[in-house]
Write a protein that holds these residues in place. Sequence first.
Motif, mmCIF file in Angstrom:
data_model
loop_
_atom_site.group_PDB
_atom_site.id
_atom_site.type_symbol
_atom_site.label_atom_id
_atom_site.label_comp_id
_atom_site.label_asym_id
_atom_site.label_seq_id
_atom_site.Cartn_x
_atom_site.Cartn_y
_atom_site.Cartn_z
ATOM 1 N N VAL A 45 0.840 -1.199 0.000
ATOM 2 C CA VAL A 45 0.000 0.000 0.000
ATOM 3 C C VAL A 45 0.875 1.249 0.000
ATOM 4 N N HIS A 46 1.943 1.226 0.771
ATOM 5 C CA HIS A 46 2.889 2.354 0.800
ATOM 6 C C HIS A 46 3.480 2.592 -0.584
ATOM 7 N N ASP A 47 3.869 1.531 -1.257
ATOM 8 C CA ASP A 47 4.467 1.671 -2.583
ATOM 9 C C ASP A 47 3.468 2.292 -3.569
ATOM 10 N N VAL A 48 2.226 1.844 -3.517
ATOM 11 C CA VAL A 48 1.194 2.402 -4.389
ATOM 12 C C VAL A 48 0.933 3.863 -4.032
ATOM 13 N N ALA A 49 0.898 4.187 -2.750
ATOM 14 C CA ALA A 49 0.683 5.579 -2.331
ATOM 15 C C ALA A 49 1.810 6.476 -2.833
ATOM 16 N N CYS A 50 3.038 5.970 -2.801
ATOM 17 C CA CYS A 50 4.173 6.739 -3.336
ATOM 18 C C CYS A 50 3.964 7.007 -4.827
ATOM 19 N N ARG A 51 3.535 5.991 -5.545
ATOM 20 C CA ARG A 51 3.289 6.166 -6.986
ATOM 21 C C ARG A 51 2.185 7.185 -7.246
ATOM 22 N N LEU A 52 1.118 7.111 -6.469
ATOM 23 C CA LEU A 52 0.020 8.064 -6.642
ATOM 24 C C LEU A 52 0.458 9.485 -6.311
ATOM 25 N N ALA A 53 1.204 9.644 -5.225
ATOM 26 C CA ALA A 53 1.672 10.975 -4.828
ATOM 27 C C ALA A 53 2.600 11.559 -5.892
ATOM 28 N N GLU A 54 3.482 10.733 -6.431
ATOM 29 C CA GLU A 54 4.382 11.193 -7.493
ATOM 30 C C GLU A 54 3.591 11.588 -8.737
ATOM 31 N N VAL A 56 0.444 12.651 -8.876
ATOM 32 C CA VAL A 56 -0.251 13.922 -8.628
ATOM 33 C C VAL A 56 0.737 15.082 -8.728
ATOM 34 N N GLN A 57 1.901 14.948 -8.114
ATOM 35 C CA GLN A 57 2.889 16.031 -8.182
ATOM 36 C C GLN A 57 3.313 16.327 -9.616
ATOM 37 N N ARG A 58 3.457 15.302 -10.423
ATOM 38 C CA ARG A 58 3.917 15.475 -11.798
ATOM 39 C C ARG A 58 2.820 16.047 -12.700
ATOM 40 N N HIS A 59 1.608 15.527 -12.589
ATOM 41 C CA HIS A 59 0.530 15.885 -13.511
ATOM 42 C C HIS A 59 -0.411 16.970 -12.983
ATOM 43 N N TYR A 60 -0.418 17.150 -11.676
ATOM 44 C CA TYR A 60 -1.293 18.156 -11.061
ATOM 45 C C TYR A 60 -0.508 18.943 -10.010
ATOM 46 N N PRO A 61 0.518 19.661 -10.434
ATOM 47 C CA PRO A 61 1.356 20.388 -9.465
ATOM 48 C C PRO A 61 0.580 21.457 -8.693
ATOM 49 N N GLU A 62 -0.596 21.825 -9.175
ATOM 50 C CA GLU A 62 -1.422 22.816 -8.487
ATOM 51 C C GLU A 62 -2.065 22.250 -7.217
ATOM 52 N N VAL A 63 -2.130 20.936 -7.104
ATOM 53 C CA VAL A 63 -2.747 20.311 -5.927
ATOM 54 C C VAL A 63 -1.794 20.468 -4.747
ATOM 55 N N ASP A 64 -2.289 21.123 -3.716
ATOM 56 C CA ASP A 64 -1.489 21.367 -2.516
ATOM 57 C C ASP A 64 -1.723 20.224 -1.527
ATOM 58 N N ALA A 160 -8.307 22.083 -8.299
ATOM 59 C CA ALA A 160 -6.968 22.681 -8.259
ATOM 60 C C ALA A 160 -6.446 23.047 -9.639
ATOM 61 N N SER A 161 -6.787 22.256 -10.635
ATOM 62 C CA SER A 161 -6.179 22.430 -11.965
ATOM 63 C C SER A 161 -7.007 23.257 -12.936
ATOM 64 N N GLY A 162 -8.306 23.327 -12.691
ATOM 65 C CA GLY A 162 -9.176 23.996 -13.649
ATOM 66 C C GLY A 162 -9.518 23.127 -14.842
ATOM 67 N N GLN A 163 -9.046 21.902 -14.825
ATOM 68 C CA GLN A 163 -9.316 20.949 -15.895
ATOM 69 C C GLN A 163 -10.788 20.550 -15.865
ATOM 70 N N GLN A 164 -11.303 20.106 -16.981
ATOM 71 C CA GLN A 164 -12.666 19.585 -17.031
ATOM 72 C C GLN A 164 -12.731 18.281 -16.217
#
Length: 197
Positions: A45-54, A56-64, A160-164
């Motif tokens: 679960v930790h490994d998957v959470a790391c992948r998800l967090a990465e 989000v940071q890469r594709h949605y940098p606006e998400v705080d 956060a992104s304004g995306q549709q």
Amino acid sequence: MTSELLRRAMTDPGDLALRALPARAEVLLEGLQASPRLVAHLRVVHDVACRLAEWVQRHYPEVDFDREAVVFGAAIHDIGKVEHLGELSGPGSVHEQAGYELLLDRGVEEGLARFARTHASWTAAEVGVEDLLVSLADKVWKAKRVPDLEQLVTERLTAASGQQPWEAFMALDDVLDRIAADADLRLAFQASYPIVA
């Protein structure tokens, strides 16, 4: 004394090159003499959470959001199962509050201990992006898709992104499909460790 199986569950990268748990989580799990199966579960679960967090940071940098909280939260979310071993192989939610209290008793800040409680209650008003990502990781690691949870994540990405909304959903759906594709390997890794050392 740490059992050999517990140590191996913490260090074996498996077929997926699983990341190590945060050092603080390892210390907690060793001190509690956690079940090797629980540690294996927390690793995947930790490994998957790391992948998800990465992602989000890469594709949605606006998400705080606090990436380190997500990583730690995923690594300890089920820690209450050290006191409720039956919930490792069967249903139950008693471990959630028990884990929260156990973490507080061991000096973990409330802001991090909360993940033991929130990983299964993503609709509560105070749930943040961090909680949603830990909850999502706790489902998709085994290829379980939860539409209402994914909708909540999509809403946060969109806001956060304004995306549709459909664009954010498609992007999220794509990454979740890629993660879910390795579910059999994760399940096999977890099952390779016994509940009791």
